[in-house]
Design an enzyme around this catalytic site. Structure first.
Site, PDB file in Angstrom:
ATOM      1  N   GLY A 104       0.793  -1.238   0.000  1.00 13.09           N
ATOM      2  CA  GLY A 104       0.000   0.000   0.000  1.00 13.09           C
ATOM      3  C   GLY A 104       0.822   1.283   0.000  1.00 13.09           C
ATOM      4  CB  THR A 105       4.119   2.324   1.166  1.00 15.28           C
ATOM      5  OG1 THR A 105       4.918   1.155   0.914  1.00 15.28           O
ATOM      6  CG2 THR A 105       3.584   2.268   2.581  1.00 15.28           C
ATOM      7  CE  LYS A 138       8.228   3.129   1.439  1.00 11.25           C
ATOM      8  NZ  LYS A 138       8.712   1.834   1.204  1.00 11.25           N
ATOM      9  CE  LYS A 164       3.264  -8.870 -12.771  1.00  7.17           C
ATOM     10  NZ  LYS A 164       2.829  -7.497 -13.022  1.00  7.17           N
ATOM     11  NE  ARG A 177      -3.773 -13.520 -15.019  1.00  8.53           N
ATOM     12  CZ  ARG A 177      -4.299 -12.995 -16.117  1.00  8.53           C
ATOM     13  NH1 ARG A 177      -4.765 -13.770 -17.079  1.00  8.53           N
ATOM     14  NH2 ARG A 177      -4.364 -11.682 -16.263  1.00  8.53           N
TER      15      ARG A 177
HETATM   16  N1  LIG Z   1       1.072  -1.299 -15.885  1.00 10.17           N
HETATM   17  C1  LIG Z   1       2.052  -0.526 -15.528  1.00 10.17           C
HETATM   18  O1  LIG Z   1       2.379   0.449 -16.220  1.00 10.17           O
HETATM   19  C2  LIG Z   1       2.753  -0.826 -14.237  1.00 10.17           C
HETATM   20  C3  LIG Z   1       3.729   0.057 -13.781  1.00 10.17           C
HETATM   21  C4  LIG Z   1       4.356  -0.229 -12.582  1.00 10.17           C
HETATM   22  C5  LIG Z   1       4.040  -1.381 -11.865  1.00 10.17           C
HETATM   23  N2  LIG Z   1       3.110  -2.234 -12.367  1.00 10.17           N
HETATM   24  C6  LIG Z   1       2.777  -3.461 -11.622  1.00 10.17           C
HETATM   25  O2  LIG Z   1       2.122  -3.056 -10.421  1.00 10.17           O
HETATM   26  C7  LIG Z   1       2.494  -3.912  -9.349  1.00 10.17           C
HETATM   27  C8  LIG Z   1       3.039  -3.069  -8.184  1.00 10.17           C
HETATM   28  O3  LIG Z   1       4.225  -2.435  -8.630  1.00 10.17           O
HETATM   29  P1  LIG Z   1       4.704  -1.020  -8.026  1.00 10.17           P
HETATM   30  O4  LIG Z   1       5.714  -0.491  -8.988  1.00 10.17           O
HETATM   31  O5  LIG Z   1       3.509  -0.195  -7.662  1.00 10.17           O
HETATM   32  O6  LIG Z   1       5.442  -1.498  -6.716  1.00 10.17           O
HETATM   33  P2  LIG Z   1       6.410  -0.596  -5.806  1.00 10.17           P
HETATM   34  O7  LIG Z   1       6.158   0.851  -6.006  1.00 10.17           O
HETATM   35  O8  LIG Z   1       7.794  -1.137  -6.002  1.00 10.17           O
HETATM   36  O9  LIG Z   1       5.889  -0.954  -4.346  1.00 10.17           O
HETATM   37  C9  LIG Z   1       6.315  -2.026  -3.657  1.00 10.17           C
HETATM   38  C10 LIG Z   1       5.426  -2.197  -2.439  1.00 10.17           C
HETATM   39  O10 LIG Z   1       5.590  -3.554  -2.051  1.00 10.17           O
HETATM   40  C11 LIG Z   1       5.862  -3.584  -0.670  1.00 10.17           C
HETATM   41  N3  LIG Z   1       6.716  -4.733  -0.383  1.00 10.17           N
HETATM   42  C12 LIG Z   1       7.880  -5.065  -0.966  1.00 10.17           C
HETATM   43  N4  LIG Z   1       8.364  -6.175  -0.409  1.00 10.17           N
HETATM   44  C13 LIG Z   1       7.490  -6.548   0.560  1.00 10.17           C
HETATM   45  C14 LIG Z   1       7.437  -7.597   1.504  1.00 10.17           C
HETATM   46  N5  LIG Z   1       8.429  -8.510   1.571  1.00 10.17           N
HETATM   47  N6  LIG Z   1       6.390  -7.682   2.347  1.00 10.17           N
HETATM   48  C15 LIG Z   1       5.407  -6.764   2.303  1.00 10.17           C
HETATM   49  N7  LIG Z   1       5.388  -5.724   1.430  1.00 10.17           N
HETATM   50  C16 LIG Z   1       6.431  -5.624   0.585  1.00 10.17           C
HETATM   51  C17 LIG Z   1       6.615  -2.288  -0.392  1.00 10.17           C
HETATM   52  O11 LIG Z   1       6.502  -2.011   0.972  1.00 10.17           O
HETATM   53  P3  LIG Z   1       7.539  -1.125   1.798  1.00 10.17           P
HETATM   54  O12 LIG Z   1       6.824   0.162   2.022  1.00 10.17           O
HETATM   55  O13 LIG Z   1       7.761  -1.920   3.034  1.00 10.17           O
HETATM   56  O14 LIG Z   1       8.787  -0.949   0.961  1.00 10.17           O
HETATM   57  C18 LIG Z   1       5.834  -1.317  -1.265  1.00 10.17           C
HETATM   58  O15 LIG Z   1       4.668  -0.874  -0.616  1.00 10.17           O
HETATM   59  C19 LIG Z   1       3.502  -4.927  -9.909  1.00 10.17           C
HETATM   60  O16 LIG Z   1       2.833  -6.121 -10.235  1.00 10.17           O
HETATM   61  C20 LIG Z   1       4.003  -4.261 -11.174  1.00 10.17           C
HETATM   62  O17 LIG Z   1       4.412  -5.181 -12.152  1.00 10.17           O
HETATM   63  C21 LIG Z   1       2.450  -1.976 -13.512  1.00 10.17           C
END
Ligand SMILES: NC(=O)c1ccc[n+]([C@@H]2O[C@H](COP(=O)([O-])OP(=O)(O)OC[C@H]3O[C@@H](n4cnc5c(N)ncnc54)[C@H](OP(=O)(O)O)[C@@H]3O)[C@@H](O)[C@H]2O)c1
Length: 329
Positions: A16-17, A52, A148, A152
């Protein structure tokens, strides 16, 4: 068929962050759901990154509950899941192994908790099953898409009630760069153009992705389905983004049309995550796998049919905001 949860359904967002997760938390709260965020203890400790900590304070002030936990701590996940009805994962990744391992740990904990009524694994891109069928998709995108797909498969095999979200290219991630992963903001004079005007992609604003995800987890019509979010006004080529930006700013951009061989060489020579992002650009403009149709046989449903009242943020709206220095939230 499962009945809907109503706004009292408790939603937990893992990640969520993060970039996508922040929008999911906001959308869940906006829909009136008691909302919790799973946060790693290190991320909320006094030693954590101050930005953060500030973000966590803002999340708490907005009404969400913070639950300590880590996807690598099975007991913490099971305990967190027992407190909620819906689990939405928006965890980021550092490659296919990390991604698959993390999501499968969530699946195992959901199985043990036994009470979760809907799970959304971390996807929010193209339909990975359709895209992975194309042999033209290059590494490391291929391995990440396949990871991924395996998640699924595991969710389905475990009989976990789920919705898979396909929300394609996220506005905030791709539009400020006009599709070029090498840069952080819109070009002032020179732009690299990937692909032609014909091969299209779909763009969805993160707030729309999040609002629809939250509606879908409470909607029996989206149970065990793939929700495709494909707003008609947001389907265009990456080249169109550059043309549109030039028109909006009234600046004649110097355009460099990157040949396929150069794109392939850059994918080969770049580190993660740039090579992945470039490989997804290649998947969009060369393999052509990011302008997808709904796979009804696989259980696909179209969000714009189910939720006809949604006014999507358009590519045009977003670029107008960008020109004025406004972030469209
Ligand atoms: N379609 C698109 O254009 C697009 C673009 C970007 C991402 N995505 C997809 O969206 C999804 C999320 O990506 P994002 O880029 O939003 O991620 P992100 O910004 O890297 O965020 C990672 C989040 O995961 C948490 N996390 C990491 N390791 C963890 C653990 N061991 N336990 C609990 N929480 C953990 C982090 O928490 P902390 O606060 O503790 O670090 C943070 O809140 C992915 O599937 C990605 O492929 C899609």
């Amino acid at each position: 068929m499962q009945s809907s949860l109503g706004s009292s359904g408790r939603i937990l967002v893992i990640g969520g962050t993060g970039m996508m997760g922040q929008h999911l938390v906001k959308a869940s709260l906006a829909a009136g759901h008691p909302t919790a965020v799973l946060v790693r203890p290190a991320s909320s400790s006094a030693a954590a990154d101050p930005s953060k900590l500030k973000l966590l304070e803002a999340i708490k002030a907005s009404g969400a509950t913070v639950i300590g936990g880590d996807i690598y701590d099975h007991e913490s996940l099971v305990a967190a899941f027992k407190q909620v009805d819906v689990v939405i994962s928006a965890v980021g990744h550092h490659g296919p192994h990390d991604l698959e391992d993390g999501q499968l740990r969530i699946v195992a904990a959901i199985k043990e908790a036994g009470n979760v009524r809907r799970f959304v694994p971390s996807e929010y891109g193209c339909d990975v099953e359709q895209a992975a069928r194309s042999a033209a998709v290059l590494e490391p995108a291929r391995s990440i898409l396949l990871a991924k797909v395996r998640v699924r498969d595991a969710v389905r095999a475990a009989g976990i009630p789920h919705t898979f979200i396909c929300s394609y290219w996220a506005h905030g991630f791709v539009l400020p760069r006009l599709g070029d992963p090498h840069v952080d903001g819109p070009p002032a004079t020179k732009a690299t153009v990937f692909g032609d005007d014909a091969t299209r992609a779909i763009f969805v604003h993160e707030a729309d992705m999040a609002a629809l995800t939250v509606r879908a987890v409470d909607d029996p019509r989206a149970l065990d389905k793939i929700l495709y979010v494909r707003p008609a006004a947001n389907t265009c080529s990456l080249a169109h983004l550059v043309h549109l930006w030039g028109d909006k700013t009234g600046r004649a951009l110097d355009k460099y049309y990157m040949p396929e061989e150069e794109l392939v060489a850059r994918i080969r020579d770049s580190p993660l995550p740039l090579n992945f992002q470039l490989a997804m650009v290649h998947a969009t403009v060369v393999a052509g796998v990011c302008d997808q149709t709904v796979d009804a046989e696989a259980g696909g449903v179209e969000a714009t049919d189910l939720y006809q009242d949604v006014n999507f943020v358009t590519v045009d709206d977003f670029l107008d905001g960008l020109k004025e220095g406004i972030t469209v939230n």
